[in-house]
Design a protein around this motif. Structure first.
Motif, short mmCIF file in Angstrom:
data_model
loop_
_atom_site.label_atom_id
_atom_site.label_comp_id
_atom_site.label_asym_id
_atom_site.label_seq_id
_atom_site.Cartn_x
_atom_site.Cartn_y
_atom_site.Cartn_z
N LEU A 50 8.89 2.90 -26.32
CA LEU A 50 8.03 4.07 -26.52
C LEU A 50 7.48 4.15 -27.94
O LEU A 50 6.33 4.52 -28.15
N LEU A 51 8.31 3.83 -28.91
CA LEU A 51 7.92 3.97 -30.31
C LEU A 51 7.66 2.58 -30.89
O LEU A 51 8.45 2.05 -31.68
N MET A 104 16.43 5.38 -31.58
CA MET A 104 15.01 5.68 -31.41
C MET A 104 14.22 4.41 -31.10
O MET A 104 13.30 4.42 -30.27
N ALA A 146 8.77 11.91 -32.15
CA ALA A 146 9.29 11.94 -30.79
C ALA A 146 9.95 13.29 -30.55
O ALA A 146 10.47 13.92 -31.48
N VAL A 159 12.89 12.76 -23.07
CA VAL A 159 12.27 12.37 -24.34
C VAL A 159 10.78 12.11 -24.11
O VAL A 159 10.35 11.76 -23.01
N ARG A 160 10.02 12.29 -25.19
CA ARG A 160 8.58 12.02 -25.13
C ARG A 160 8.09 11.58 -26.50
O ARG A 160 8.46 12.18 -27.52
N ALA A 161 7.30 10.53 -26.52
CA ALA A 161 6.61 10.14 -27.74
C ALA A 161 5.43 11.08 -27.94
O ALA A 161 4.72 11.42 -26.98
#
Length: 358
Positions: A50-51, A104, A146, A159-161
């Motif tokens: 995601l990151l 993360m 995030a 979780v969300r970016a």
């Protein structure tokens, strides 16, 4: 020939059996779904991080925010050591900080929950409605954000970016790992020393100044005893235990401020530490009460930082009196009153009445 009633009963039994069989299969399927690891149920495609910006960059700063206004802001030094951005750079936990960065980096899209923004607030991953907002600053100058939301499972979170609408389930970030409590991110032991290495102890508080030394037999002695006074070492040992480990509730900084009360402290404990490697005097100064309930300012000569501590952990240093270091002597018995001898009353002789013949 079967009667209509028997046919109806048999059909009802078959229907009930079929229903029970279906329920049993559903229970088995649910049990398998709970037992089988997530990895076995994951899509066959390779999950995407995601990151992505964090994959090949070095993190220089980390911020953790909650909706109550609490913020943890950590800085990573060139040598890899983590420090607080506040409190004049008080040391932070390298292990916990590095672990959070690793977690993360591991976030991926293997378990999608929703692809739209309509559920962000409900899952607490919205820009203005979140459990935690994590912001890392990379050595490239880029900020990566995030959001950590609600917990659908005991060891998982949503979780969300920030640059995506999609929300995912992650087992890499737990709420306790993104705490906004200061004590989560540092070693709460401010000063520590072995009790047996403390050889002399001096205490000054509003009740006076008291001095103690260990003898050759390793037993404590109190100086300045008056004739007839007997030293009780138990209350001294509890003080030595107190100063041997001082824990903090938060760091304050290196600069001495007037409100810290160092010019008129509530108590000062000074003691000699002797072991194979050192022989030095250490002082623990108990300053003023802080604005937070049951908290006081503490300063050790072994540290550059002033800190805040729970008052109940140092109350003994402030309140101990001289009498508490002495064995209580039994109160003298009241003097006996002199016993007065009873004097017998004189015996009166009866009067005689003269007869007529006299």
């Amino acid at each position: 020939m079967q009667t209509i009633t028997s046919l109806f009963v048999n059909r009802s039994q078959r229907d009930m059996f079929n229903v029970l069989a279906v329920l049993l299969l559903l229970q088995i399927a649910a049990a398998v779904a709970l037992v089988v690891p997530w990895d076995f149920r994951a899509p066959e495609r390779e999950p995407v991080r995601l990151l992505t910006a964090m994959q090949d960059a070095t993190v220089r700063e980390l911020q953790i925010e909650d909706m109550q206004g609490n913020v943890i802001h950590l800085i990573r030094e060139d040598d890899g050591e983590w420090r607080f951005n506040d409190f004049d750079g008080y040391p932070a936990s390298n292990i916990l900080s590095d672990q959070l960065i690793e977690d993360m980096v591991e976030l991926d899209d293997a378990r999608p929950v929703t692809q739209t923004a309509g559920s962000h607030d409900r899952l607490r991953v919205g820009e203005e409605n979140f459990e935690r907002r994590l912001t890392v600053t990379l050595d490239t100058g880029e900020d990566v954000v995030a959001y950590v939301g609600t917990a659908p499972l005991p060891r998982a979170t949503h979780v969300r970016a920030a640059d995506q609408q999609a929300v995912y389930i992650s087992t890499d970030l737990k709420h306790r790992e993104v705490s906004t409590q200061i004590t989560r991110w540092l070693d709460t032991v401010y000063y520590s020393e072995g009790q047996n290495d403390i050889r002399e102890f001096n205490l000054t508080n509003p009740n006076g100044t008291f001095s103690f030394k260990r003898g050759e037999d390793d037993q404590w002695m109190m100086e300045g005893l008056a004739e007839g006074e007997v030293f009780n070492p138990n209350n001294l040992i509890s003080l030595v235990t107190t100063v041997s480990t001082i824990s903090l509730t938060r760091p304050l900084g290196k600069q001495e401020l007037p409100e810290y009360g160092m010019l008129n402290p509530q108590a000062v404990a000074t003691f000699r530490v002797q072991d194979d490697d050192e022989d030095e005097m250490v002082s623990i100064v108990i300053g003023a009460n802080t604005e937070r309930a049951n908290r006081v300012v503490v300063k050790s000569t072994e540290s550059e930082w002033f800190v805040e501590a729970n008052r109940f952990t140092v109350d003994r240093l402030i309140e101990r009196t001289r009498d508490e270091f002495l064995v209580k002597q039994p109160a003298p018995a009241p003097a006996a009153e002199p016993v007065q001898e009873e004097v017998p009353a004189p015996v009166e002789e009866p009067e005689t009445t003269p007869t007529e013949s006299e």
